[in-house]
Enzyme design. Structure first.
Site, PDB file in Angstrom:
ATOM      1  N   LYS A   1       0.842  -1.201   0.000  1.00  0.00           N
ATOM      2  CA  LYS A   1       0.000   0.000   0.000  1.00  0.00           C
ATOM      3  C   LYS A   1       0.873   1.246   0.000  1.00  0.00           C
ATOM      4  CE  LYS A   1      -3.845  -2.445   2.147  1.00  0.00           C
ATOM      5  NZ  LYS A   1      -4.547  -2.841   3.381  1.00  0.00           N
TER       6      LYS A   1
ATOM      7  N   GLN B   1      -4.803  -1.545   9.544  1.00  0.00           N
ATOM      8  CA  GLN B   1      -4.724  -2.890   8.969  1.00  0.00           C
ATOM      9  C   GLN B   1      -5.291  -3.910   9.960  1.00  0.00           C
ATOM     10  OE1 GLN B   1      -3.743  -3.446   5.807  1.00  0.00           O
ATOM     11  NE2 GLN B   1      -4.069  -5.632   5.982  1.00  0.00           N
TER      12      GLN B   1
ATOM     13  N   ASP C   1     -11.259   2.447   3.789  1.00  0.00           N
ATOM     14  CA  ASP C   1     -11.475   0.996   3.783  1.00  0.00           C
ATOM     15  C   ASP C   1     -12.958   0.653   3.605  1.00  0.00           C
ATOM     16  OD1 ASP C   1      -9.475  -0.923   3.859  1.00  0.00           O
ATOM     17  OD2 ASP C   1      -9.034  -0.593   5.984  1.00  0.00           O
TER      18      ASP C   1
HETATM   19  N1  GUN Z   1      -7.030  -7.065   6.253  1.00  0.00           N
HETATM   20  C1  GUN Z   1      -7.369  -7.831   5.193  1.00  0.00           C
HETATM   21  N2  GUN Z   1      -7.936  -7.077   4.239  1.00  0.00           N
HETATM   22  C2  GUN Z   1      -7.956  -5.820   4.692  1.00  0.00           C
HETATM   23  C3  GUN Z   1      -8.403  -4.582   4.154  1.00  0.00           C
HETATM   24  O1  GUN Z   1      -8.932  -4.496   3.056  1.00  0.00           O
HETATM   25  N3  GUN Z   1      -8.230  -3.494   4.941  1.00  0.00           N
HETATM   26  C4  GUN Z   1      -7.678  -3.555   6.161  1.00  0.00           C
HETATM   27  N4  GUN Z   1      -7.567  -2.443   6.863  1.00  0.00           N
HETATM   28  N5  GUN Z   1      -7.253  -4.675   6.705  1.00  0.00           N
HETATM   29  C5  GUN Z   1      -7.381  -5.807   5.966  1.00  0.00           C
END
Ligand code: GUN
Length: 291
Positions: A52, A96, A119
């Site tokens: 990211k 995350q 998100d």
């Molecule tokens: N963990 C697995 N997929 C995601 C996601 O799309 N966003 C976040 N913040 N954590 C995750």
């Protein structure tokens, strides 16, 4: 038969976002900003967060990654979120997941300002999505819709069967697809762990979306010839023939299902790369930009 190239489509979207970011910079004098919070040392989370950050850098998006130990208190984490809520350089905030057990995940998600919820996990975003108001859509389901759109696979009037009812994939993709709008308008069935005969449903799918979390759970016998198959699974299995001794596979038995599908996403290289692109798109949107 089409193998849907998620990697290529993801790159196309990222190029569009990059152009929009450059335009924003020259016209408005600022760029979108993303704050990523990583708690602990989960290797998969570390890898996701790294990619990211890298994507932000390539697209000219300002980003901060805060790495904190797994022992961080809920209060400390909430105050970090609050700090980013009030930081004008930051337009999107992402914590995350998963979080350590002593932290209430939902409480953290709800602490993020809905205006910065890139998100799309905040109840406000989910509620808006459900009633058809434009909002932040979470990256994986949004990525699936975008894949269908860019491959000109129109779900309108089609029977979509979603296998899996998670909050981050199954429930939102089903909801997005029933909306009365373009690239949606589908008839949706959700099969899940209480479904006795999964294949009774999957065999009726014009578009089958597998978000189960079990390697190769969808076999050829479960798929209608000519169906479009979207594989959301990322499962690491043992494979002695590879250097690492493991290999990534989806929830679909790709080699056999591709023989009868009209289009199918591979793993890796299908839905996975799309999630980063959609996060970048959401971050641009949070800053007021559009592709
Ligand atoms: N963990 C697995 N997929 C995601 C996601 O799309 N966003 C976040 N913040 N954590 C995750």
């Amino acid at each position: 038969m089409t193998i849907i190239d998620g990697k290529k489509i993801s790159q196309e979207i990222q190029t569009e976002v990059k152009t929009a970011v450059m335009k924003m910079k020259s016209e408005k004098g600022f760029v979108p900003g993303l704050a990523v919070i990583l708690v602990g040392e989960n290797p998969a989370s570390q890898a996701y967060v790294k990619s990211k950050g890298k994507a932000c850098e390539e697209l000219g998006i300002y980003s901060i990654t805060e790495r904190v130990p797994a022992t961080v208190s809920e209060t400390e984490l909430l105050s970090m979120v609050e700090r980013f809520n009030n930081d004008t350089k930051i337009h999107g905030i992402l914590v995350q997941l998963p979080l350590p057990k002593h932290i209430d995940e939902q409480k953290v998600i709800e602490a993020i300002s809905p205006t910065k919820d890139v998100d799309g996990f905040h109840p406000v975003s989910i509620g808006k999505m459900m009633i058809g108001i434009d909002t932040f859509y979470s990256a994986t389901p949004f990525g699936i819709i975008e894949l269908l759109k860019r491959c000109k696979i129109d779900p309108s009037g089609k029977h979509v069967v979603v296998v899996g009812r998670s909050n981050i994939v199954g429930k939102p993709i089903a909801n997005m697809l029933i909306q009365k709008k373009e690239w949606a308008n589908a008839i949706v069935t959700i099969a899940h762990t209480a479904t006795k005969d999964i294949s009774y449903y999957t065999k009726q799918a014009d578009i089958l979306i597998a978000a189960i979390g079990r390697p190769k759970a969808i076999t050829k016998e479960m798929v209608k010839p000519g169906a479009v198959v979207i594989d959301v699974g990322i499962n690491r299995i043992e494979d002695a023939t590879t250097k690492t001794g493991t290999r990534l596979v989806g929830d679909v038995d790709f080699e056999n299902v591709k023989e009868i599908a009209s289009a199918i996403t591979p793993v890796p290289g299908g839905v996975g790369p799309m999630t980063i692109a959609m996060l970048m798109m959401n971050t641009l949107k949070a800053a007021g930009g559009r592709v």
